[in-house]
Design an enzyme around this catalytic site. Structure first.
Site, short mmCIF file in Angstrom:
data_model
loop_
_atom_site.label_atom_id
_atom_site.label_comp_id
_atom_site.label_asym_id
_atom_site.label_seq_id
_atom_site.Cartn_x
_atom_site.Cartn_y
_atom_site.Cartn_z
N ILE A 14 0.83 -1.21 0.00
CA ILE A 14 0.00 0.00 0.00
C ILE A 14 0.86 1.26 0.00
O ILE A 14 0.47 2.28 -0.57
CB ILE A 14 -0.98 0.01 1.21
CG1 ILE A 14 -1.97 1.17 1.04
CG2 ILE A 14 -0.23 0.11 2.53
CD1 ILE A 14 -3.10 1.14 2.03
N ALA A 15 2.04 1.18 0.60
CA ALA A 15 2.95 2.34 0.57
C ALA A 15 3.38 2.63 -0.85
O ALA A 15 3.37 3.79 -1.31
CB ALA A 15 4.16 2.08 1.46
N ARG A 18 -0.10 3.47 -3.24
CA ARG A 18 -0.99 4.60 -3.01
C ARG A 18 -0.34 5.74 -2.23
O ARG A 18 -0.48 6.91 -2.59
CB ARG A 18 -2.24 4.13 -2.27
CG ARG A 18 -2.96 2.99 -2.97
CD ARG A 18 -4.39 2.84 -2.48
NE ARG A 18 -5.26 3.85 -3.09
CZ ARG A 18 -6.56 3.95 -2.84
NH1 ARG A 18 -7.12 3.12 -1.99
NH2 ARG A 18 -7.28 4.88 -3.43
N LYS A 96 -4.75 1.11 9.19
CA LYS A 96 -5.79 0.55 10.04
C LYS A 96 -5.59 -0.98 10.14
O LYS A 96 -5.01 -1.58 9.22
CB LYS A 96 -7.18 0.90 9.51
CG LYS A 96 -7.43 0.57 8.03
CD LYS A 96 -7.70 -0.89 7.82
CE LYS A 96 -7.53 -1.29 6.39
NZ LYS A 96 -7.40 -2.76 6.25
#
Length: 335
Positions: A14-15, A18, A96
């Site tokens: 995800i880093a 996005r 999260k």
């Protein structure tokens, strides 16, 4: 505004996909360092953003030029590195869920507040304008009195070695995809939601839940059903059902920045499809984080804390099914 100098703890997908591209494009954020346990990984990631490569997460926390960190590590590692970052005097944006337990979430929120540091959970959909548009329709009585809320976020099955299937790393559908519909229900029905019932399912020999559903209830009797999973046809949406109509929103949780939201408003008079302007929830989230640091205005953690309680209640109260519907194991927590 002086850019917030941020360091990245870990090179998660995800880093790369996005967060780093959004940080690089945002004037209020400056990427100054990227850390990995592997020197080659850190170097490759840092080279793409012309920043410092750091071997080891702890080393990044000792850099004076880093004033905030982003933590995209596996769920079970969040609490440790959030705590170490706060101890080092750094502001923190963490993926999260913030932690995998209610008590640790409370501890870290209290620590951040006592030190005047910004601690933010990266639930990005909350920062997309499409949800404000839906709330306005509900508040204006477009569907009458709200009677029920339904939300679902589920994704297709991952490879067997995916970290989402690792109990040791805090995997499972509830912690991965379940947070989204739970938080959406809270945003429309309030933080006083209680768990009425829940089901979690393990399939394919996984040590964690790969699917789940929960029924939540607000103090005014309005119910919310939430569905989540890691073994489904893709779904990302919610609907609000009222006494005089229904609102449906698809692509609710992870829309790309160029997505044109469509709000479906169904009433006895007919169907209206309301087109909204595209919005970038990733950039909005980062901007909110940077603004909080710049202004010194600490975020409200009521939602984060209540979310942690609901997740824990679902986990501990759920009826657990393993592999087949006939292999039922009532109650109990997941390992």
């Amino acid at each position: 505004m002086t850019p917030v100098r941020i360091g990245i703890i870990g090179c998660a997908s995800i880093a790369h996909r996005r967060m780093l591209p959004a940080m690089a494009a945002l004037p209020g954020v400056e990427i100054v360092a990227i850390a990995s346990r592997h020197v080659d990984k850190a170097s490759a990631a840092a080279r793409a953003y012309a920043c410092r490569a750091v071997t080891g997460y702890e080393a990044l926390l000792h850099l004076d030029e880093v004033e905030a960190v982003y933590v995209p590590l596996p769920n079970a590692m969040h609490a440790t590195w959030i705590e170490r970052a706060l101890d080092a005097g750094k502001h923190v944006l963490a993926e999260k869920p913030l932690t995998t337990s209610v008590s640790r979430t409370h501890e870290l929120v209290a620590t951040a507040r006592s030190r005047g540091l910004v601690l933010m959970e990266n639930v990005m959909f909350l920062h997309h304008s499409q949800h404000a548009a839906v709330r306005s329709l509900v508040a204006d009585g477009a569907i009458g009195e709200l009677r029920a809320f339904h939300a679902a976020f589920a994704v297709p099955r991952r490879p067997a070695d995916d970290i989402r299937y690792s109990a040791d790393l805090g995997g499972g559908a509830l912690l991965d995809t379940g947070v989204y519909p739970i938080r959406a229900a809270m945003s429309f029905l309030g933080n006083d939601l209680q768990v009425a019932s829940a089901v979690l399912t393990r399939r394919h020999g996984h040590s964690v839940d790969s699917a789940g559903q929960a029924l939540l209830c607000a103090s005014n009797g309005v119910g919310a059903s939430v569905t989540f999973g890691l073994d489904h046809a893709y779904r990302s949406g919610y609907e609000l059902w009222g006494s005089e109509g229904r609102i449906v929103l698809e692509h609710a949780f992870t829309p790309p920045a160029d997505h044109v939201p469509v709000v479906r408003l169904e009433r006895p008079s007919g169907l209206d499809e309301i087109l909204l302007a595209p919005d970038d929830q990733v950039a909005n989230t980062l901007d909110a984080f940077a603004t909080a640091i710049e202004s010194g205005q600490l975020p409200d953690h009521d939602g984060v804390l209540r979310q942690a309680v609901l997740v824990d209640d679902i986990r501990t109260r759920a009826r657990l099914y393993v592999d087949h519907a006939t292999e039922r194991m009532p109650g109990g927590s997941l390992s």
